[in-house]
Design a protein around this motif. Structure first.
Motif, PDB file in Angstrom:
ATOM      1  N   VAL A 297       0.843  -1.197   0.000  1.00  0.00           N
ATOM      2  CA  VAL A 297       0.000   0.000   0.000  1.00  0.00           C
ATOM      3  C   VAL A 297       0.880   1.249   0.000  1.00  0.00           C
ATOM      4  O   VAL A 297       0.662   2.186  -0.783  1.00  0.00           O
ATOM      5  N   LEU A 298       1.899   1.260   0.873  1.00  0.00           N
ATOM      6  CA  LEU A 298       2.794   2.420   0.925  1.00  0.00           C
ATOM      7  C   LEU A 298       3.608   2.550  -0.354  1.00  0.00           C
ATOM      8  O   LEU A 298       3.857   3.667  -0.827  1.00  0.00           O
ATOM      9  N   LYS A 299       4.008   1.439  -0.934  1.00  0.00           N
ATOM     10  CA  LYS A 299       4.746   1.488  -2.202  1.00  0.00           C
ATOM     11  C   LYS A 299       3.874   2.095  -3.300  1.00  0.00           C
ATOM     12  O   LYS A 299       4.333   2.930  -4.081  1.00  0.00           O
ATOM     13  N   ARG A 300       2.610   1.683  -3.350  1.00  0.00           N
ATOM     14  CA  ARG A 300       1.683   2.225  -4.348  1.00  0.00           C
ATOM     15  C   ARG A 300       1.498   3.730  -4.142  1.00  0.00           C
ATOM     16  O   ARG A 300       1.522   4.515  -5.093  1.00  0.00           O
ATOM     17  N   LEU A 301       1.332   4.159  -2.886  1.00  0.00           N
ATOM     18  CA  LEU A 301       1.176   5.581  -2.589  1.00  0.00           C
ATOM     19  C   LEU A 301       2.428   6.371  -2.984  1.00  0.00           C
ATOM     20  O   LEU A 301       2.336   7.455  -3.566  1.00  0.00           O
ATOM     21  N   TRP A 302       3.583   5.819  -2.663  1.00  0.00           N
ATOM     22  CA  TRP A 302       4.832   6.511  -2.976  1.00  0.00           C
ATOM     23  C   TRP A 302       5.013   6.646  -4.490  1.00  0.00           C
ATOM     24  O   TRP A 302       5.406   7.697  -4.980  1.00  0.00           O
ATOM     25  N   THR A 303       4.720   5.569  -5.223  1.00  0.00           N
ATOM     26  CA  THR A 303       4.828   5.607  -6.682  1.00  0.00           C
ATOM     27  C   THR A 303       3.881   6.667  -7.265  1.00  0.00           C
ATOM     28  O   THR A 303       4.225   7.356  -8.225  1.00  0.00           O
ATOM     29  N   ALA A 304       2.695   6.797  -6.654  1.00  0.00           N
ATOM     30  CA  ALA A 304       1.715   7.796  -7.113  1.00  0.00           C
ATOM     31  C   ALA A 304       2.019   9.191  -6.556  1.00  0.00           C
ATOM     32  O   ALA A 304       1.269  10.137  -6.827  1.00  0.00           O
ATOM     33  N   LYS A 305       3.089   9.323  -5.786  1.00  0.00           N
ATOM     34  CA  LYS A 305       3.500  10.594  -5.159  1.00  0.00           C
ATOM     35  C   LYS A 305       2.419  11.143  -4.229  1.00  0.00           C
ATOM     36  O   LYS A 305       2.144  12.333  -4.189  1.00  0.00           O
ATOM     37  N   VAL A 306       1.837  10.244  -3.467  1.00  0.00           N
ATOM     38  CA  VAL A 306       0.825  10.598  -2.466  1.00  0.00           C
ATOM     39  C   VAL A 306       1.399  10.243  -1.107  1.00  0.00           C
ATOM     40  O   VAL A 306       1.615   9.063  -0.812  1.00  0.00           O
ATOM     41  N   TRP A 307       1.687  11.234  -0.289  1.00  0.00           N
ATOM     42  CA  TRP A 307       2.262  10.958   1.025  1.00  0.00           C
ATOM     43  C   TRP A 307       1.694  11.848   2.117  1.00  0.00           C
ATOM     44  O   TRP A 307       2.225  11.893   3.222  1.00  0.00           O
ATOM     45  N   ASP A 308       0.579  12.516   1.862  1.00  0.00           N
ATOM     46  CA  ASP A 308      -0.044  13.315   2.917  1.00  0.00           C
ATOM     47  C   ASP A 308      -0.740  12.371   3.906  1.00  0.00           C
ATOM     48  O   ASP A 308      -1.224  11.295   3.541  1.00  0.00           O
TER      49      ASP A 308
END
Length: 193
Positions: A101-112
């Motif tokens: 899940v965190l890898k997917r968020l990081w790839t999508a540049k979503v980290w808020d």
């Protein structure tokens, strides 16, 4: 000028004490069964087991950083408690669920923090808050400080002795398993007392 016998004795005692103190912590260099004392012209080099640099032997804790004396005593609040093998196994399974899940968020540049919390709550964890029991399965998400790398830190309370801690930020993401910290629960403490 005449020097009294008392002053000779006092000077001898002082010199003997000074020599004894300067030899403190050094390997013996006097005559032994194996050989004689070094000559005055010989140079003494430290033995491989004794280095003149660093803390005195006996003050070093085996798992301290750089041999710092009293490391565990001074930084005990930063050292997580031990996990039981069963708790560690469960925590590793939860970490394996969180990492993609965190890898997917990081790839999508979503980290808020809001988006990270929403994505992880879909895994079935309880949200932190006044209504939650704050026990097993409770998810904590915090935004990084404004003066640091933008992102969010994550902590999942797996059991009374085990946590999954993670972060996702502009530069990378990471998921780890650890025991609870004495003062801060699952989150690693940042500063001293």
């Amino acid at each position: 000028m005449q020097i009294s016998r008392y002053r000779y004795v006092a000077a001898g005692l002082f010199l003997g004490a000074a020599l004894t103190l300067t030899a403190c912590g050094q390997q013996g260099t006097g005559p032994t069964v194996a050989g004689s004392a070094p000559s005055l012209g010989a140079t003494l080099s430290p033995s491989p087991t004794h280095s003149p640099v660093g803390p005195a032997r006996g003050n070093v804790e085996p798992d301290s950083h750089d041999g710092a004396p009293h490391y565990r005593e001074n930084n005990g609040f930063k050292i997580p408690k031990d996990m039981s093998p069963a708790s560690e196994e469960i925590a590793r399974k939860e970490a394996a669920r969180i990492e993609p899940v965190l890898k997917r968020l990081w790839t999508a540049k979503v980290w808020d923090a809001k988006s990270v919390r929403a994505a992880l709550l879909k895994l079935g964890y309880r949200n932190e808050g006044q209504d939650s029991e704050q026990g097993r399965g409770t998810l904590f998400v915090r935004a990084h400080a404004p003066d640091s790398n933008p992102g969010a830190s994550v902590a999942l309370n797996v059991r009374h002795d085990a946590c999954v801690t993670a972060f996702v930020q502009t530069t990378n993401h990471q998921v780890t398993v650890n025991g609870r910290f004495l003062e801060t629960g699952c989150f690693e403490p940042r500063g001293g007392h």
